[in-house]
Design a protein around this motif. Structure first.
Motif: not given
Length: 125
Positions: A106-117
């Protein structure tokens, strides 16, 4: 018999992660909904964040699930024919570690969202 039951339970979460992960990688939910998919405030901003989050989560679930499957089987092999307490404690430790990994995704997915959007769900790139 107890070892067999507990061992099967120990591999259940990794198998679910592999199956759901592979499915979501290739077939993310088409619409933002409250029943199925990776549902967080950030992932549900718009359809782009939704598709990205579900595909990304699927990818890391498939990878982490494969690793967890192997790492869940190995400790259980060391407690074959041990007493029920040893088997139970071993499977509990395996399960706790699996849930830590699950929440880490969950943390990794949220971090990826934050980095891309951005915060409004607009693509940064």
């Amino acid at each position: 018999m107890f070892w067999t039951f507990v061992s099967l339970c120990s591999v259940l979460l990794p198998i679910i992660m592999i199956l759901v992960g592979k499915y979501f990688m290739n077939h993310p939910p088409k619409e933002i909904n409250m029943l199925c998919g990776y549902r967080t405030c950030r992932s549900m901003k718009n359809i782009n964040t939704w598709i990205f989050a579900n595909k990304y989560m699927g990818k890391i679930w498939a990878k982490f699930g494969n690793v967890m499957l192997i790492l869940s089987i190995i400790p259980m092999l060391f407690v074959i024919e041990k007493d029920n307490d040893t088997i139970g404690i071993t499977s509990l430790v395996v399960l706790i570690l699996q849930f830590i990994v699950l929440f880490w995704t969950i943390y990794l997915t949220e971090k990826a969202l934050q980095n891309n959007f951005d915060n409004d769900g607009n693509n940064k790139k």
